[in-house]
Design a protein around this motif. Structure first.
Motif, PDB file in Angstrom:
ATOM      1  N   TYR A 181       0.494  -1.289  -0.182  1.00 16.05           N
ATOM      2  CA  TYR A 181      -0.169   0.233   0.286  1.00 16.05           C
ATOM      3  C   TYR A 181       0.770   1.040  -0.050  1.00 16.05           C
ATOM      4  CZ  TYR A 181      -3.234   3.675   1.982  1.00 16.05           C
ATOM      5  OH  TYR A 181      -3.797   4.714   2.124  1.00 16.05           O
ATOM      6  N   ASP A 182       2.077   1.612   0.974  1.00 13.54           N
ATOM      7  CA  ASP A 182       2.487   2.528   0.902  1.00 13.54           C
ATOM      8  C   ASP A 182       3.354   2.865  -0.231  1.00 13.54           C
ATOM      9  OD1 ASP A 182       1.488   3.133   3.432  1.00 13.54           O
ATOM     10  OD2 ASP A 182       3.513   1.742   4.655  1.00 13.54           O
ATOM     11  N   ASP A 183       4.401   2.126  -0.320  1.00 13.94           N
ATOM     12  CA  ASP A 183       4.863   1.932  -1.524  1.00 13.94           C
ATOM     13  C   ASP A 183       4.634   2.209  -2.983  1.00 13.94           C
ATOM     14  OD1 ASP A 183       7.420   0.863   0.176  1.00 13.94           O
ATOM     15  OD2 ASP A 183       7.606  -0.844  -1.087  1.00 13.94           O
ATOM     16  N   SER A 184       2.970   1.393  -3.078  1.00 10.17           N
ATOM     17  CA  SER A 184       2.263   2.241  -4.011  1.00 10.17           C
ATOM     18  C   SER A 184       1.615   3.597  -4.011  1.00 10.17           C
ATOM     19  CB  SER A 184       1.739   1.109  -4.550  1.00 10.17           C
ATOM     20  OG  SER A 184       1.341   0.031  -4.707  1.00 10.17           O
ATOM     21  N   LYS A 185       1.300   3.798  -2.857  1.00 12.12           N
ATOM     22  CA  LYS A 185       1.117   5.494  -2.953  1.00 12.12           C
ATOM     23  C   LYS A 185       2.059   5.962  -3.131  1.00 12.12           C
ATOM     24  CE  LYS A 185      -2.234   7.775   0.605  1.00 12.12           C
ATOM     25  NZ  LYS A 185      -3.105   8.094  -0.339  1.00 12.12           N
ATOM     26  N   ALA A 186       3.047   5.767  -2.639  1.00 10.77           N
ATOM     27  CA  ALA A 186       3.964   6.776  -2.730  1.00 10.77           C
ATOM     28  C   ALA A 186       4.222   6.756  -4.423  1.00 10.77           C
ATOM     29  CB  ALA A 186       5.688   6.081  -2.118  1.00 10.77           C
ATOM     30  N   LEU A 187       4.282   5.731  -4.904  1.00 12.95           N
ATOM     31  CA  LEU A 187       4.908   5.694  -6.436  1.00 12.95           C
ATOM     32  C   LEU A 187       3.529   6.510  -6.904  1.00 12.95           C
ATOM     33  CD1 LEU A 187       6.178   2.053  -6.806  1.00 12.95           C
ATOM     34  CD2 LEU A 187       7.558   3.927  -7.460  1.00 12.95           C
ATOM     35  N   ILE A 188       2.724   6.354  -7.348  1.00  9.61           N
ATOM     36  CA  ILE A 188       1.362   7.196  -7.403  1.00  9.61           C
ATOM     37  C   ILE A 188       1.903   8.894  -7.512  1.00  9.61           C
ATOM     38  CG2 ILE A 188      -0.517   7.846  -7.646  1.00  9.61           C
ATOM     39  CD1 ILE A 188      -1.854   4.985  -6.267  1.00  9.61           C
ATOM     40  N   ALA A 189       1.962   8.890  -6.013  1.00  9.39           N
ATOM     41  CA  ALA A 189       2.373  10.353  -5.750  1.00  9.39           C
ATOM     42  C   ALA A 189       3.324  11.295  -7.516  1.00  9.39           C
ATOM     43  CB  ALA A 189       3.027  10.919  -4.838  1.00  9.39           C
ATOM     44  N   LEU A 190       4.512   9.853  -7.203  1.00  7.72           N
ATOM     45  CA  LEU A 190       5.866  10.647  -8.149  1.00  7.72           C
ATOM     46  C   LEU A 190       5.551  10.504  -9.511  1.00  7.72           C
ATOM     47  CD1 LEU A 190       8.664   8.545  -7.019  1.00  7.72           C
ATOM     48  CD2 LEU A 190       8.866  11.097  -6.909  1.00  7.72           C
ATOM     49  N   TRP A 191       4.432   8.921 -10.100  1.00  5.78           N
ATOM     50  CA  TRP A 191       4.420   9.388 -11.501  1.00  5.78           C
ATOM     51  C   TRP A 191       2.724   9.176 -11.959  1.00  5.78           C
ATOM     52  CZ3 TRP A 191       8.706   9.446 -13.928  1.00  5.78           C
ATOM     53  CH2 TRP A 191      10.109   8.956 -12.964  1.00  5.78           C
ATOM     54  N   HIS A 192       2.193   9.487 -11.636  1.00  2.00           N
ATOM     55  CA  HIS A 192       0.153   9.154 -12.160  1.00  2.00           C
ATOM     56  C   HIS A 192       0.624  10.205 -12.938  1.00  2.00           C
ATOM     57  CE1 HIS A 192      -3.329   7.334 -13.310  1.00  2.00           C
ATOM     58  NE2 HIS A 192      -3.788   8.313 -12.756  1.00  2.00           N
ATOM     59  N   GLY A 193       0.220  10.905 -13.626  1.00  4.51           N
ATOM     60  CA  GLY A 193      -0.304  11.668 -14.448  1.00  4.51           C
ATOM     61  C   GLY A 193       0.937  13.285 -14.692  1.00  4.51           C
ATOM     62  N   LYS A 194       2.531  12.163 -14.768  1.00  5.20           N
ATOM     63  CA  LYS A 194       3.737  12.874 -14.661  1.00  5.20           C
ATOM     64  C   LYS A 194       3.801  13.378 -15.595  1.00  5.20           C
ATOM     65  CE  LYS A 194       8.149  13.830 -12.739  1.00  5.20           C
ATOM     66  NZ  LYS A 194       9.161  13.345 -11.900  1.00  5.20           N
ATOM     67  N   GLY A 195       3.968  13.685 -17.141  1.00  8.84           N
ATOM     68  CA  GLY A 195       3.923  13.362 -18.450  1.00  8.84           C
ATOM     69  C   GLY A 195       3.373  12.887 -19.267  1.00  8.84           C
ATOM     70  N   ARG A 196       4.045  11.668 -19.541  1.00 11.53           N
ATOM     71  CA  ARG A 196       2.868  10.566 -20.628  1.00 11.53           C
ATOM     72  C   ARG A 196       2.888   9.429 -19.005  1.00 11.53           C
ATOM     73  NH1 ARG A 196       4.260   9.591 -26.414  1.00 11.53           N
ATOM     74  NH2 ARG A 196       1.668   9.569 -26.327  1.00 11.53           N
ATOM     75  N   ALA A 197       3.474   9.069 -18.445  1.00  9.69           N
ATOM     76  CA  ALA A 197       2.998   8.001 -17.167  1.00  9.69           C
ATOM     77  C   ALA A 197       1.589   8.111 -16.654  1.00  9.69           C
ATOM     78  CB  ALA A 197       3.951   8.214 -16.219  1.00  9.69           C
ATOM     79  N   SER A 198       1.094   6.662 -16.790  1.00  9.95           N
ATOM     80  CA  SER A 198       0.521   7.059 -15.738  1.00  9.95           C
ATOM     81  C   SER A 198       0.606   5.559 -14.695  1.00  9.95           C
ATOM     82  CB  SER A 198      -1.243   6.804 -16.134  1.00  9.95           C
ATOM     83  OG  SER A 198      -0.963   6.577 -17.713  1.00  9.95           O
ATOM     84  N   TYR A 199      -0.290   6.216 -13.855  1.00  8.07           N
ATOM     85  CA  TYR A 199       0.440   4.283 -13.220  1.00  8.07           C
ATOM     86  C   TYR A 199      -1.080   3.261 -12.810  1.00  8.07           C
ATOM     87  CZ  TYR A 199       1.908   1.706  -9.091  1.00  8.07           C
ATOM     88  OH  TYR A 199       2.788   1.205  -8.531  1.00  8.07           O
ATOM     89  N   ALA A 200      -0.226   2.154 -12.713  1.00 14.66           N
ATOM     90  CA  ALA A 200      -2.016   0.974 -12.357  1.00 14.66           C
ATOM     91  C   ALA A 200      -1.289  -0.160 -11.264  1.00 14.66           C
ATOM     92  CB  ALA A 200      -1.507  -0.132 -13.674  1.00 14.66           C
ATOM     93  N   ILE A 201      -2.158   0.119 -10.473  1.00 14.40           N
ATOM     94  CA  ILE A 201      -2.217  -0.742  -9.318  1.00 14.40           C
ATOM     95  C   ILE A 201      -1.900  -2.217  -9.278  1.00 14.40           C
ATOM     96  CG2 ILE A 201      -3.675  -1.047  -7.213  1.00 14.40           C
ATOM     97  CD1 ILE A 201      -4.389   2.008  -7.360  1.00 14.40           C
ATOM     98  N   THR A 202      -0.593  -2.978  -8.665  1.00 13.62           N
ATOM     99  CA  THR A 202      -1.193  -4.121 -10.080  1.00 13.62           C
ATOM    100  C   THR A 202      -0.547  -5.439  -8.885  1.00 13.62           C
ATOM    101  OG1 THR A 202       0.315  -2.912 -11.286  1.00 13.62           O
ATOM    102  CG2 THR A 202       1.235  -5.176 -11.131  1.00 13.62           C
ATOM    103  N   PRO A 203      -1.286  -5.482  -7.874  1.00 15.01           N
ATOM    104  CA  PRO A 203      -1.145  -7.748  -7.684  1.00 15.01           C
ATOM    105  C   PRO A 203      -1.336  -8.236  -7.972  1.00 15.01           C
ATOM    106  CG  PRO A 203      -3.590  -5.954  -7.918  1.00 15.01           C
ATOM    107  CD  PRO A 203      -3.102  -5.192  -7.617  1.00 15.01           C
ATOM    108  N   ARG A 204      -0.079  -9.015  -8.118  1.00 16.85           N
ATOM    109  CA  ARG A 204       0.274  -9.737  -9.523  1.00 16.85           C
ATOM    110  C   ARG A 204      -0.784 -10.604  -9.858  1.00 16.85           C
ATOM    111  NH1 ARG A 204       6.172 -11.588 -10.100  1.00 16.85           N
ATOM    112  NH2 ARG A 204       5.319 -12.537 -12.863  1.00 16.85           N
ATOM    113  N   PHE A 205      -1.133 -11.390  -8.994  1.00 15.80           N
ATOM    114  CA  PHE A 205      -2.683 -12.251  -8.662  1.00 15.80           C
ATOM    115  C   PHE A 205      -2.894 -12.786  -7.567  1.00 15.80           C
ATOM    116  CE2 PHE A 205      -0.827 -17.016 -10.445  1.00 15.80           C
ATOM    117  CZ  PHE A 205       0.326 -17.080  -9.845  1.00 15.80           C
ATOM    118  N   SER A 206      -4.197 -13.337  -7.487  1.00 11.40           N
ATOM    119  CA  SER A 206      -4.783 -14.081  -6.235  1.00 11.40           C
ATOM    120  C   SER A 206      -3.725 -14.884  -5.008  1.00 11.40           C
ATOM    121  CB  SER A 206      -6.029 -14.274  -6.540  1.00 11.40           C
ATOM    122  OG  SER A 206      -7.241 -13.543  -6.447  1.00 11.40           O
TER     123      SER A 206
END
Ligand code: GUN
Ligand code: ZN
Length: 437
Positions: A181-206
């Protein structure tokens, strides 16, 4: 006056979607077309002679009649960290992950290695005509930074997310519910919507997430609903049986995600082969997308995706290599495999439909359909130019072609990176592409 570039030659244009209409009504090849670019965007599309007359100061780049100017390919499901283990022999999904994938993903604990592989991946896929990928990274947050940075340096649109796994993976590749949760949230803040980047929350699989981790990521997605959420669903029968053991109260595989807030319009389910009726109904109701990974599904022995059935339910479908489970970086080879699987299921996909899936269809699955995937005014200028006579075998077939679709189909079935005559990313010509390191 601002700098304009005019590409001249045959163009592939979409006016609608073959998900809901016959392809003939929404996809055309214009023999003497033109695409005008300015500031990284497409600003006009039409007949080449008209555009030449109206924009005399534009720099002109002409491609011959045996070329086709297309939208850049959009690969809707990849694992860039698996670049170096593509085409590993002899295993099915769970053994393949444990034998080849996890040891290689461990090597990306070294940030320098992650950066090298991210750049190698973008080099290889650009040489194959791909201008956007949606990638899983490894469990390491820096592996997501590595890809986002490499894409930013190329001004390339990218979707990516740190892969989350807190069980059934080796020591060194596991996070926790909280750190995911923490690492994904920090990456969203850093990268999502920055330039041409967007973030996908990524649980590998169940199987590699505890219910606690899925719930934490569901909560994170609720806080950032404009992010995508990408994961795997119903790829192999052994995997589905394992999910049943791990989640005894779930109604089916999809329910393991649904119960934790991981379904919705911006969900992307990779593979989605062995679906039950309830799962198909829920995917259709929620507007989630599925991603067809045909070379992977044959290579790992997963099964035959039901494109016609899911399309009939209006479920958005993306097309993807799933490298390194998939056996090719090329979306041409991927379209060929989609055609072959369609044939095995009784549906012959047309060249126009295959090209749409590899561009606008994949863009739609990523909710980027207003930005990329089409040669249209107001879209970003990500463009791949195909040479439709790139090898002797293809050139001799093209001599017998009765129409442009015949020619294009020969390149779809037999083409590789030799068919990529040119690539433009955000209006910048990439030139002859360097070999990977
Ligand atoms: N399911 C979970 N992880 C993976 C992966 O890396 N590749 C494929 N093909 N399927 C998966
Ligand atoms: Zn995958």
């Amino acid at each position: 006056m601002t700098h304009q570039t005019l590409l001249l030659g045959p163009t592939l244009l979409f006016t609608g979607t073959p998900m809901t209409a016959a392809w003939e009504d929404c996809i055309q090849i214009t023999a003497d077309g033109g695409i005008l670019m300015e500031g990284g965007m497409i600003v006009d599309v039409g007949q080449g002679d008209v555009l030449t007359r109206n924009h005399p100061a534009a720099q002109r780049v002409s491609y011959g009649a045996d070329h086709l100017i297309c939208p850049g390919f959009v690969d809707a499901h990849v694992h860039y960290p698996q670049t170096a283990i593509i085409a590993s022999w002899g295993k099915r999904l769970i053994d393949w992950l444990n034998t080849y994938t996890f040891p290689e993903e461990m090597r990306l604990s070294d940030p320098a290695y992650a950066t090298m592989i991210a750049n190698r991946y973008l080099d290889l896929t650009r040489a194959a005509g791909t201008t956007t990928v949606a990638s899983y990274c490894t469990v390491h947050a820096h592996s997501a930074d590595a890809l986002f940075q490499a894409a930013a340096q190329r001004n390339q649109r990218v979707v990516a997310g740190k892969t989350c796994m807190d069980r059934n993976a080796p020591e060194g590749l596991r996070d926790t519910a909280q750190s995911a949760y923490d690492d994904s949230k920090a990456l969203i803040a850093l990268w999502h919507g920055k330039g041409r980047a967007s973030y996908a929350i990524t649980p590998r699989f169940s199987p590699t997430s505890t219910p606690d981790q899925l719930a934490a990521l569901g909560a994170l997605w609720a806080e950032h609903p404009d992010c995508l959420m990408q994961t795997h669903l119903s790829e192999q029968t052994d995997e589905i049986a394992w999910v049943r053991d791990l989640y005894p109260t779930a109604r089916d595989y999809l329910d393991t995600y649904e119960a934790h807030g991981l379904i919705g319009e911006r969900a992307l389910f990779g593979h989605a082969i062995h679906l039950e009726n309830r799962e198909i109904d829920r995917i259709a109701e929620t507007g989630a997308a599925v991603v067809h990974c045909p070379t992977s599904n044959t290579f790992i022995g997963s099964g035959l995706f039901d494109l016609a059935g899911l399309r009939a339910r209006q479920i958005p479908i993306g097309l993807a290599t799933d490298t390194g489970g998939g056996s090719s970086f090329s979306m041409l080879r991927t379209m060929a495999a989609a055609y072959e699987i369609g044939q095995l299921r009784g549906t012959a996909l047309h060249a126009a439909e295959l090209m749409w899936l590899a561009t606008a269809g994949s863009a739609r699955s990523l909710h980027l359909q207003d930005k990329i995937g089409q040669l249209k005014s107001g879209f970003e200028a990500d463009i791949t130019v195909l040479n439709l006579a790139s090898t002797p075998a293809i050139a001799q077939r093209v001599q017998k072609a009765e129409n442009p679709w015949d020619s294009l189909f020969a390149t779809i079935m037999m083409g590789d990176d030799r068919a990529i005559a040119d690539v433009w990313i955000a209006g910048a010509q990439q030139g002859k592409l360097p070999p990977a390191p």
